[in-house]
Design an enzyme around this catalytic site. Sequence first.
Site, PDB file in Angstrom:
ATOM      1  N   GLY A  76       0.837  -1.195   0.000  1.00  0.00           N
ATOM      2  CA  GLY A  76       0.000   0.000   0.000  1.00  0.00           C
ATOM      3  C   GLY A  76       0.868   1.239   0.000  1.00  0.00           C
ATOM      4  N   HIS A 120       3.796  17.193   1.641  1.00  0.00           N
ATOM      5  CA  HIS A 120       4.668  16.324   2.443  1.00  0.00           C
ATOM      6  C   HIS A 120       5.906  17.107   2.871  1.00  0.00           C
ATOM      7  CE1 HIS A 120       2.335  12.919   0.782  1.00  0.00           C
ATOM      8  NE2 HIS A 120       2.779  12.261   1.843  1.00  0.00           N
ATOM      9  N   LYS A 167      10.838  14.246   1.307  1.00  0.00           N
ATOM     10  CA  LYS A 167      10.184  13.235   0.463  1.00  0.00           C
ATOM     11  C   LYS A 167      10.745  13.291  -0.953  1.00  0.00           C
ATOM     12  CE  LYS A 167       5.752  11.216  -0.870  1.00  0.00           C
ATOM     13  NZ  LYS A 167       6.166   9.843  -0.583  1.00  0.00           N
TER      14      LYS A 167
HETATM   15  P1  NAD Z   1      14.094   7.870   4.888  1.00  0.00           P
HETATM   16  O1  NAD Z   1      14.910   8.513   3.819  1.00  0.00           O
HETATM   17  O2  NAD Z   1      14.026   8.516   6.226  1.00  0.00           O
HETATM   18  O3  NAD Z   1      14.641   6.363   5.123  1.00  0.00           O
HETATM   19  C1  NAD Z   1      14.977   5.502   4.042  1.00  0.00           C
HETATM   20  C2  NAD Z   1      15.546   4.215   4.618  1.00  0.00           C
HETATM   21  O4  NAD Z   1      15.800   3.300   3.528  1.00  0.00           O
HETATM   22  C3  NAD Z   1      16.897   4.382   5.333  1.00  0.00           C
HETATM   23  O5  NAD Z   1      16.980   3.472   6.428  1.00  0.00           O
HETATM   24  C4  NAD Z   1      17.918   3.972   4.270  1.00  0.00           C
HETATM   25  O6  NAD Z   1      19.166   3.507   4.804  1.00  0.00           O
HETATM   26  C5  NAD Z   1      17.155   2.850   3.595  1.00  0.00           C
HETATM   27  N1  NAD Z   1      17.626   2.587   2.232  1.00  0.00           N
HETATM   28  C6  NAD Z   1      17.713   3.453   1.202  1.00  0.00           C
HETATM   29  N2  NAD Z   1      18.213   2.848   0.123  1.00  0.00           N
HETATM   30  C7  NAD Z   1      18.441   1.554   0.475  1.00  0.00           C
HETATM   31  C8  NAD Z   1      18.957   0.424  -0.200  1.00  0.00           C
HETATM   32  N3  NAD Z   1      19.358   0.490  -1.486  1.00  0.00           N
HETATM   33  N4  NAD Z   1      19.049  -0.751   0.486  1.00  0.00           N
HETATM   34  C9  NAD Z   1      18.656  -0.841   1.780  1.00  0.00           C
HETATM   35  N5  NAD Z   1      18.154   0.203   2.480  1.00  0.00           N
HETATM   36  C10 NAD Z   1      18.053   1.383   1.819  1.00  0.00           C
HETATM   37  O7  NAD Z   1      12.637   7.662   4.262  1.00  0.00           O
HETATM   38  P2  NAD Z   1      11.237   7.557   5.052  1.00  0.00           P
HETATM   39  O8  NAD Z   1      10.656   8.903   5.223  1.00  0.00           O
HETATM   40  O9  NAD Z   1      11.396   6.645   6.227  1.00  0.00           O
HETATM   41  O10 NAD Z   1      10.334   6.828   3.935  1.00  0.00           O
HETATM   42  C11 NAD Z   1      10.682   5.524   3.483  1.00  0.00           C
HETATM   43  C12 NAD Z   1       9.686   5.072   2.420  1.00  0.00           C
HETATM   44  O11 NAD Z   1       8.399   4.882   3.023  1.00  0.00           O
HETATM   45  C13 NAD Z   1       9.468   6.070   1.270  1.00  0.00           C
HETATM   46  O12 NAD Z   1       9.292   5.340   0.063  1.00  0.00           O
HETATM   47  C14 NAD Z   1       8.179   6.764   1.657  1.00  0.00           C
HETATM   48  O13 NAD Z   1       7.494   7.329   0.566  1.00  0.00           O
HETATM   49  C15 NAD Z   1       7.433   5.563   2.236  1.00  0.00           C
HETATM   50  N6  NAD Z   1       6.289   5.882   3.109  1.00  0.00           N
HETATM   51  C16 NAD Z   1       5.193   5.104   2.926  1.00  0.00           C
HETATM   52  C17 NAD Z   1       4.095   5.283   3.741  1.00  0.00           C
HETATM   53  C18 NAD Z   1       2.909   4.382   3.561  1.00  0.00           C
HETATM   54  O14 NAD Z   1       1.927   4.515   4.329  1.00  0.00           O
HETATM   55  N7  NAD Z   1       2.938   3.455   2.598  1.00  0.00           N
HETATM   56  C19 NAD Z   1       4.111   6.252   4.751  1.00  0.00           C
HETATM   57  C20 NAD Z   1       5.265   7.021   4.924  1.00  0.00           C
HETATM   58  C21 NAD Z   1       6.362   6.810   4.089  1.00  0.00           C
END
Ligand code: NAD
Length: 216
Positions: A93, A125, A129
């Site tokens: 999702g 956002h 983001k």
């Molecule tokens: P962030 O940048 O704070 O964290 C990203 C994380 O991913 C870090 O731990 C980083 O080390 C890791 N990462 C990045 N590239 C990587 C790779 N190649 N291999 C392994 N780990 C890797 O981002 P965030 O704000 O925590 O958001 C993360 C994701 O969640 C985004 O895609 C965001 O859009 C999504 N999100 C989804 C929802 C939902 O309800 N579906 C809600 C909020 C955020």
Amino acid sequence: MKYGIVGSSGRMGRELIEVFGPENCVATISLEDETILDSPEVIVDFSRPEALKRTLEVCREYRSALVLGTTALTEDHMVQVKELAQSVAVVQGYNFSVGIGVLRMILRQYAPALSEWDVEISETHHIHKVDAPSGTAITLKKEVGRDCPTHSLRMGGVPGDHSVSFANEGEVLTLTHRAISRKVFAMGALQAARFAIGQQPGLYDFEEVVSCALKR
Ligand code: NAD
């Protein structure tokens, strides 16, 4: 529930570990580190599309269910996710909040009644983001059932606001959802993880988790 987090060092990763409980976290994967202490029943991935390959490998190796919240996935990524879903339950999702789940249901049912009205979607956002428009805005557009302008603002620390506005010459109807904190997404992911562990293999939308909760 023994779980693993992909994106463990990120904003969502830290929130997920707090909500799921640090004591049951048996695997953490991020850009900085990978630690797998035990076999996870479920992997929760809120990271980047580039991490998906490793996520799928880990799920296959440990036969873990998957809760996938990462946005900006391509069609090719989704083909790979569907392949995994033949052997384990996957809940995917772009928004794990119950309110957006309900908003989707409302739009699907009532947007056709407003087919003659103008419609526009806006989302705000936090400045970190990476993707725009948000995955949620793309999902809401699908529920509206026709192409429409989508506006993205990147400001401050906003966890996620989405509005769908309909207007004709005489009236305006705006439906707005605001996530007040990231915790709401982590709580939705916990619901999804509990759901996934008891399910047959398959690809489930988070809306199915919301529907189950609303029926109770
Ligand atoms: P962030 O940048 O704070 O964290 C990203 C994380 O991913 C870090 O731990 C980083 O080390 C890791 N990462 C990045 N590239 C990587 C790779 N190649 N291999 C392994 N780990 C890797 O981002 P965030 O704000 O925590 O958001 C993360 C994701 O969640 C985004 O895609 C965001 O859009 C999504 N999100 C989804 C929802 C939902 O309800 N579906 C809600 C909020 C955020």
